[in-house]
Write a protein that holds these residues in place. Structure first.
Motif, PDB file in Angstrom:
ATOM      1  N   LYS A 117      41.963  28.352 -43.572  1.00 22.59           N
ATOM      2  CA  LYS A 117      40.874  27.250 -43.676  1.00 22.59           C
ATOM      3  C   LYS A 117      39.748  28.032 -44.219  1.00 22.59           C
ATOM      4  O   LYS A 117      39.264  28.697 -43.558  1.00 22.59           O
ATOM      5  CB  LYS A 117      40.927  26.717 -42.301  1.00 22.59           C
ATOM      6  N   SER A 131      35.686  27.089 -45.291  1.00 21.25           N
ATOM      7  CA  SER A 131      34.721  26.211 -45.271  1.00 21.25           C
ATOM      8  C   SER A 131      33.304  27.038 -45.768  1.00 21.25           C
ATOM      9  O   SER A 131      33.188  28.045 -45.583  1.00 21.25           O
ATOM     10  CB  SER A 131      34.315  25.620 -43.985  1.00 21.25           C
ATOM     11  N   THR A 186      28.934  20.025 -44.933  1.00 18.64           N
ATOM     12  CA  THR A 186      30.220  21.107 -44.662  1.00 18.64           C
ATOM     13  C   THR A 186      31.275  20.983 -45.707  1.00 18.64           C
ATOM     14  O   THR A 186      31.721  19.641 -45.635  1.00 18.64           O
ATOM     15  CB  THR A 186      30.421  21.235 -43.306  1.00 18.64           C
ATOM     16  N   THR A 209      35.296  21.732 -46.769  1.00 19.84           N
ATOM     17  CA  THR A 209      36.515  22.486 -46.144  1.00 19.84           C
ATOM     18  C   THR A 209      37.688  22.431 -47.101  1.00 19.84           C
ATOM     19  O   THR A 209      37.958  21.114 -47.748  1.00 19.84           O
ATOM     20  CB  THR A 209      36.766  22.143 -44.627  1.00 19.84           C
ATOM     21  N   TYR A 231      41.785  23.857 -47.408  1.00 22.17           N
ATOM     22  CA  TYR A 231      42.968  24.696 -47.026  1.00 22.17           C
ATOM     23  C   TYR A 231      43.698  25.193 -48.084  1.00 22.17           C
ATOM     24  O   TYR A 231      43.946  24.628 -49.165  1.00 22.17           O
ATOM     25  CB  TYR A 231      43.852  23.960 -46.016  1.00 22.17           C
TER      26      TYR A 231
END
Length: 322
Positions: free
Chosen positions: A73, A75, A295, A297, A299
């Protein structure tokens, strides 16, 4: 796959006449499924520590994954000071320097990415993966990635960069003033930087109102559309398999697959040949953007790199036969 879609024969023979592994890291097969609490020794990846990366966070987690027991992950959050020009925010994973591939050698890369909500939808600079040439201390200029997977207005697209080549005369039609002729590719000429950027793949939500900066046409970079578009960012896990072989002299070659679909073939002038640039190419992935206020993010899972297509494409039937 039908025979007419077979990959060029050159891709079936990347293993021929190559140096020993110790002399050429590009012959190694690298893998990391991000299933542990740190990078796997077999992947030779790391999280780079610099000012822009301080905007990012990295987490080895197990709640969101494609295969195995975990995934990365990555970010980025707002970090750039208001008065700092040209500041970027990154959370990128790099190949370790000693394992980089020679610039003139072809190699396959694979990785899977999933966009977390909310997916950025603004007109802004977002990258999820990029391939670059090493930049030595004597190089002058700001060199863009020779291949990049980008996001803008919530749409996914791919670009190829090379040194500036004088434009061809654009052939305009009555229905589309921006149309390029046969054998030409939409391009953004940036002569002041001795660079130009070509649009080589888009997702199916792309419209004529997108990519207005690609207003020129070039025959120095040729794109074969293989009948498929890139997946949209909201479609879930996207598994990329990409063949990277820069060639600023016109010998460059890129293949783009996504979710076992052949997207496009790119040939011609790919990459930079300026004084002071290094001998290797390198790959990095993760969210990278110009300074922003939210923010973001992503994966990542299933990183792999190999000189052999069969090690990277999950369906080996799509690979060329030797």
């Amino acid at each position: 796959m039908k025979a007419k879609y077979a990959l060029p024969a050159i891709l079936a023979c990347t293993c021929a006449a190559t140096p020993a592994l110790a002399d050429n890291p590009g012959q190694l097969v690298l893998r990391d499924g991000f299933d542990g609490t740190d990078f796997a020794p077999s992947g030779h990846l790391y999280y780079r520590d610099n000012f822009e990366q301080k905007a990012g966070t990295i987490e080895f987690q197990s709640e969101v994954k494609r295969t195995g027991s975990g995934a990365l992950k990555l970010s980025v959050k707002p970090f750039c000071p208001p008065d700092k020009e040209n500041c970027s925010e990154r959370a990128e994973i790099w190949e370790r320097t000693k394992y980089r591939v020679p610039y003139d050698q072809g190699v396959w890369y694979g990785f899977a990415v999933k966009f977390a909500d909310p997916i950025p939808s603004g007109d802004h600079r977002y990258l999820i993966a990029q391939w670059k040439r090493e930049i030595g201390p004597n190089a002058k200029g700001d060199f863009s990635p020779f291949l990049a997977l980008r996001l803008n207005n919530g749409k996914l697209f791919a670009t190829v960069e090379t040194n500036y080549v004088a434009p061809v005369e654009k052939q305009k039609s009555a229905s589309d003033s921006k149309a390029c002729g046969d054998g030409e590719t939409p391009v953004w000429f940036r002569q002041d930087a001795n660079q130009m950027r070509a649009l080589v793949a888009t997702d199916d939500s792309w419209s004529e109102n997108d990519g207005k900066e690609f207003s020129g046409c070039t025959s120095a970079i040729k794109v074969i559309n293989r009948g498929n578009t890139l997946p949209t960012p909201a479609s879930g896990w996207i598994d990329f398999a990409i063949y990277s072989k820069p060639g600023p002299d016109g010998s460059g070659h890129i293949e783009i697959f996504a979710n076992n679909k052949w997207i496009s073939t790119v040939t011609g002038h790919i990459g930079h040949a300026d004084h002071g640039l290094g001998k290797n190419q390198y790959f990095k992935f993760g969210p990278y953007r110009a300074a922003d206020t939210t923010t973001w993010t992503l994966y990542y899972d299933d990183f792999r790199r190999s000189p052999y297509c069969v090690d990277v494409l999950s369906d080996p039937k799509l690979c060329p036969m030797k």
